[in-house]
Design a protein around this motif. Structure first.
Motif, PDB file in Angstrom:
ATOM      1  N   ILE A   1       0.839  -1.210   0.000  1.00 22.01           N
ATOM      2  CA  ILE A   1       0.000   0.000   0.000  1.00 22.01           C
ATOM      3  C   ILE A   1       0.874   1.261   0.000  1.00 22.01           C
ATOM      4  N   PRO A   2       1.898   1.340   0.861  1.00 20.13           N
ATOM      5  CA  PRO A   2       2.763   2.533   0.825  1.00 20.13           C
ATOM      6  C   PRO A   2       3.561   2.691  -0.478  1.00 20.13           C
ATOM      7  N   LEU A   3       3.713   1.599  -1.235  1.00 21.74           N
ATOM      8  CA  LEU A   3       4.445   1.669  -2.501  1.00 21.74           C
ATOM      9  C   LEU A   3       3.560   2.100  -3.665  1.00 21.74           C
ATOM     10  N   SER A   4       2.305   2.473  -3.376  1.00 23.94           N
ATOM     11  CA  SER A   4       1.388   2.918  -4.426  1.00 23.94           C
ATOM     12  C   SER A   4       1.953   4.128  -5.163  1.00 23.94           C
ATOM     13  N   ALA A   5       1.445   4.347  -6.354  1.00 33.59           N
ATOM     14  CA  ALA A   5       1.868   5.498  -7.154  1.00 33.59           C
ATOM     15  C   ALA A   5       1.512   6.803  -6.444  1.00 33.59           C
ATOM     16  N   ALA A   6       2.168   7.878  -6.845  1.00 33.10           N
ATOM     17  CA  ALA A   6       1.849   9.195  -6.300  1.00 33.10           C
ATOM     18  C   ALA A   6       0.442   9.601  -6.718  1.00 33.10           C
ATOM     19  N   SER A   7      -0.219  10.360  -5.861  1.00 30.82           N
ATOM     20  CA  SER A   7      -1.618  10.732  -6.079  1.00 30.82           C
ATOM     21  C   SER A   7      -1.769  11.893  -7.062  1.00 30.82           C
ATOM     22  N   PHE A   8      -2.931  11.914  -7.724  1.00 22.57           N
ATOM     23  CA  PHE A   8      -3.270  13.017  -8.619  1.00 22.57           C
ATOM     24  C   PHE A   8      -3.620  14.296  -7.849  1.00 22.57           C
ATOM     25  N   TRP A   9      -4.096  14.156  -6.599  1.00 22.13           N
ATOM     26  CA  TRP A   9      -4.597  15.319  -5.857  1.00 22.13           C
ATOM     27  C   TRP A   9      -3.549  16.411  -5.642  1.00 22.13           C
ATOM     28  N   PRO A  10      -2.290  16.070  -5.298  1.00 22.98           N
ATOM     29  CA  PRO A  10      -1.288  17.138  -5.197  1.00 22.98           C
ATOM     30  C   PRO A  10      -1.133  17.919  -6.502  1.00 22.98           C
ATOM     31  N   LEU A  11      -1.228  17.199  -7.643  1.00 26.03           N
ATOM     32  CA  LEU A  11      -1.157  17.879  -8.938  1.00 26.03           C
ATOM     33  C   LEU A  11      -2.328  18.843  -9.106  1.00 26.03           C
ATOM     34  N   ALA A  12      -3.515  18.431  -8.634  1.00 25.75           N
ATOM     35  CA  ALA A  12      -4.686  19.311  -8.717  1.00 25.75           C
ATOM     36  C   ALA A  12      -4.467  20.582  -7.894  1.00 25.75           C
ATOM     37  N   HIS A  13      -3.908  20.428  -6.688  1.00 29.55           N
ATOM     38  CA  HIS A  13      -3.614  21.595  -5.852  1.00 29.55           C
ATOM     39  C   HIS A  13      -2.570  22.489  -6.520  1.00 29.55           C
ATOM     40  N   ILE A  14      -1.520  21.853  -7.040  1.00 27.60           N
ATOM     41  CA  ILE A  14      -0.439  22.597  -7.701  1.00 27.60           C
ATOM     42  C   ILE A  14      -0.983  23.366  -8.910  1.00 27.60           C
ATOM     43  N   SER A  15      -1.835  22.711  -9.708  1.00 28.78           N
ATOM     44  CA  SER A  15      -2.395  23.342 -10.909  1.00 28.78           C
ATOM     45  C   SER A  15      -3.232  24.566 -10.550  1.00 28.78           C
ATOM     46  N   ALA A  16      -3.998  24.456  -9.454  1.00 29.33           N
ATOM     47  CA  ALA A  16      -4.853  25.573  -9.039  1.00 29.33           C
ATOM     48  C   ALA A  16      -4.029  26.813  -8.715  1.00 29.33           C
ATOM     49  N   PHE A  17      -2.926  26.635  -7.991  1.00 30.99           N
ATOM     50  CA  PHE A  17      -2.090  27.778  -7.638  1.00 30.99           C
ATOM     51  C   PHE A  17      -1.252  28.242  -8.833  1.00 30.99           C
ATOM     52  N   ASN A  18      -0.918  27.309  -9.719  1.00 29.48           N
ATOM     53  CA  ASN A  18      -0.161  27.669 -10.916  1.00 29.48           C
ATOM     54  C   ASN A  18      -0.980  28.588 -11.824  1.00 29.48           C
ATOM     55  N   LEU A  19      -2.301  28.364 -11.880  1.00 21.80           N
ATOM     56  CA  LEU A  19      -3.179  29.206 -12.681  1.00 21.80           C
ATOM     57  C   LEU A  19      -3.175  30.648 -12.170  1.00 21.80           C
ATOM     58  N   ARG A  20      -3.133  30.808 -10.852  1.00 18.41           N
ATOM     59  CA  ARG A  20      -3.090  32.157 -10.274  1.00 18.41           C
ATOM     60  C   ARG A  20      -1.791  32.864 -10.655  1.00 18.41           C
ATOM     61  N   GLU A  21      -0.705  32.100 -10.658  1.00 15.68           N
ATOM     62  CA  GLU A  21       0.584  32.697 -11.023  1.00 15.68           C
ATOM     63  C   GLU A  21       0.670  32.953 -12.521  1.00 15.68           C
ATOM     64  N   ASP A  22      -0.071  32.148 -13.320  1.00 13.02           N
ATOM     65  CA  ASP A  22      -0.173  32.404 -14.758  1.00 13.02           C
ATOM     66  C   ASP A  22      -0.779  33.776 -15.010  1.00 13.02           C
ATOM     67  N   ALA A  23      -1.840  34.059 -14.244  1.00 13.56           N
ATOM     68  CA  ALA A  23      -2.540  35.343 -14.408  1.00 13.56           C
ATOM     69  C   ALA A  23      -1.635  36.523 -14.081  1.00 13.56           C
ATOM     70  N   LYS A  24      -0.691  36.296 -13.165  1.00 14.25           N
ATOM     71  CA  LYS A  24       0.237  37.368 -12.783  1.00 14.25           C
ATOM     72  C   LYS A  24       1.449  37.445 -13.714  1.00 14.25           C
ATOM     73  N   GLY A  25       1.590  36.423 -14.581  1.00 11.09           N
ATOM     74  CA  GLY A  25       2.706  36.414 -15.520  1.00 11.09           C
ATOM     75  C   GLY A  25       4.054  36.123 -14.884  1.00 11.09           C
ATOM     76  N   LEU A  26       4.064  35.348 -13.801  1.00 12.76           N
ATOM     77  CA  LEU A  26       5.320  35.022 -13.124  1.00 12.76           C
ATOM     78  C   LEU A  26       6.170  34.082 -13.969  1.00 12.76           C
ATOM     79  N   PRO A  27       7.484  34.297 -14.049  1.00 14.95           N
ATOM     80  CA  PRO A  27       8.353  33.344 -14.758  1.00 14.95           C
ATOM     81  C   PRO A  27       8.458  32.030 -13.991  1.00 14.95           C
ATOM     82  N   LYS A  28       8.850  30.956 -14.668  1.00  9.99           N
ATOM     83  CA  LYS A  28       8.885  29.623 -14.063  1.00  9.99           C
ATOM     84  C   LYS A  28       9.747  29.554 -12.813  1.00  9.99           C
ATOM     85  N   GLU A  29      10.903  30.217 -12.859  1.00  9.19           N
ATOM     86  CA  GLU A  29      11.833  30.110 -11.729  1.00  9.19           C
ATOM     87  C   GLU A  29      11.311  30.804 -10.469  1.00  9.19           C
TER      88      GLU A  29
END
Length: 344
Positions: free
Chosen positions: A249-277
C-alpha cells in the motif's frame, strides 16, 4: 492498442470507468463480506501516520539530489512524495493476490490517505503559495469546504461509507437482493483487465527531467520500504497478508490530488505572468513524476506480491530499501564525479 487510442480523452474514459464503476464495486463487495469492528479505526490512522512520516522524510532526498528545499522543484516534491494513489496501482493486485478481506482493509487504509492528500496537502500548498507570493486574498475555509464536498461525492468513498452503515445495522453481502449483488459482481469483474489495459495505454516516454524523476521514484520506494519495516516491527505484525499489505500500500503510485492543488495555484501565477523560476511549484515536473510513478509502482507491487513471503522479512525489506536509495542517489553522485574529472 495505442494506435486505436489516439485521443487522451479515450484513455481517460477507461480510467473513469475504473475509478467510478469497477473499483467502487470491488471495494463495496470486499467490505460487505468481512466483519468490521471498532478496532479497525486504527487502519486509516496508521496510514495517516505513514503519510506524515513520508512527508518529514522527503527533505532527505534534497541533499542526495542537490535540490533546494525552497525552490519550485523542492516544494513540488514535498507535495508528491508522501501522497498515495492505491486505486489504480495497488488495489487490483491486492484483490488478485491477497483476496477480498485484504482489499477491504486496504480500502479502509485509503480513507486516512484521502484525508492527507485532500486536506493536509492543500493546507501545505496554500502555505507555500502564500509565502512565495504574499497573496492575502485566498480564503482557505471555502476551499476546504469544497474539498470535503468533493471527497464525499466520489463513488469509492460513497460506497465505503454505505458499506460501513449497512454492516453496522447487520446487513451483509448475502443479505442484499440477487439483482444488486449480480450488478456489483459483474462490474467488479472488469477491474483488473481494465487497469492493466489503462497502464499500458497511459505510459508515455516524454522528454523532460527523466533522471531526477527516476532518482526520486527509487528514493521514494526505498524510504517507503524502510518505514514499512519499522511499522511492521513496532506494531508486531505477524500475519503474512497484513505484512504484504503494509509493504505494497505505501508503494502505491503518487496521487493526482497534489497535482490538482499545484495546478490551481499555478493558474493564479499564470494570471500574474510570473516566470517559471519564481513560481511556487514546477508543474512540468509534477506531471512527469505522476506519469512515471504509475508503471514504476505497478511493476514493483507485482514483483513483491508475486514473490510470496520473500519480502515479508524486515531484514530483506531494510536491505531492499537501502539498495533503492543508493540506486536513486547514484546518478547524481556519478554526475558530480564526471564534473570533477572534466574540470581536472
Amino acid at each position: 492498442m495505442k494506435s486505436k487510442f489516439k485521443n487522451k480523452d479515450q484513455t481517460n474514459g477507461i480510467k473513469e470507468i475504473i475509478l467510478s464503476v469497477a473499483l467502487p464495486s470491488t471495494i463495496f463487495i470486499s467490505l460487505m463480506k468481512i466483519d468490521i469492528d471498532s478496532s479497525m479505526i486504527i487502519i486509516p490512522v496508521v496510514t495517516l501516520v505513514f503519510n506524515f512520516l513520508m512527508f518529514f522524510s522527503a527533505p532527505l532526498a534534497f541533499s542526495l539530489f542537490g535540490i533546494e528545499k525552497n525552490s519550485p522543484t523542492g516544494r513540488t516534491l514535498m507535495m508528491l512524495i508522501p501522497s498515495l494513489a492505491p486505486g489504480l496501482s495497488c488495489f487490483p493486485f491486492i484483490a488478485e493476490f491477497l483476496g477480498e478481506k485484504s482489499l477491504a482493509i486496504a480500502a479502509l487504509a485509503d480513507v486516512g490517505n484521502k484525508f492527507f492528500v485532500l486536506i493536509s496537502l492543500y493546507i501545505l500548498a496554500m502555505n507555500m503559495f502564500l509565502k512565495n507570493s504574499d497573496d492575502k486574498e485566498t480564503k482557505m475555509g471555502g476551499k476546504l469546504k469544497s474539498l470535503f464536498v468533493s471527497m464525499f461525492q466520489e463513488p469509492i468513498n460513497i460506497l465505503i461509507f454505505l458499506a460501513i452503515i449497512l454492516l453496522s445495522v447487520g446487513i451483509n453481502y448475502n443479505s442484499l437482493p440477487f439483482v444488486v449483488t449480480e450488478i456489483f459482481d459483474k462490474t467488479s469483474a472488469m477491474m483488473t483487465p481494465l487497469v492493466l489495459l489503462f497502464i499500458g495505454l497511459a505510459v508515455q516516454l516524454k522528454e523532460g527531467k527523466k533522471r531526477i524523476v527516476a532518482s526520486i521514484l527509487f528514493f521514494r520506494a526505498g524510504i517507503t520500504m524502510i518505514i514499512s519495516a519499522g511499522m511492521i516491527y513496532v506494531l508486531h505484525i505477524t500475519d503474512l497478508s497484513l505484512i504484504l499489505l503494509a509493504i505494497v500500500i505505501p508503494l502505491s503510485a503518487a496521487s493526482f490530488w497534489p497535482l490538482a492543488h499545484i495546478s490551481a495555484f499555478n493558474l493564479r501565477e499564470d494570471a500574474k505572468g510570473l516566470p517559471k523560476e519564481k513560481r511556487t511549484f514546477d508543474l512540468e515536473l509534477a506531471v512527469l513524476l505522476l506519469a512515471f510513478s504509475l508503471p514504476f509502482s505497478t511493476i514493483l507491487i507485482l514483483a513483491i506480491l508475486s514473490s510470496g513471503s520473500f519480502f515479508a522479512h524486515t531484514s530483506t525489506l531494510l536491505t531492499s530499501g537501502m539498495i533503492f536509495i543508493v540506486l536513486g542517489a547514484l546518478p547524481n553522485a556519478l554526475s558530480k564525479v564526471f564534473v570533477k574529472v572534466s574540470k581536472a
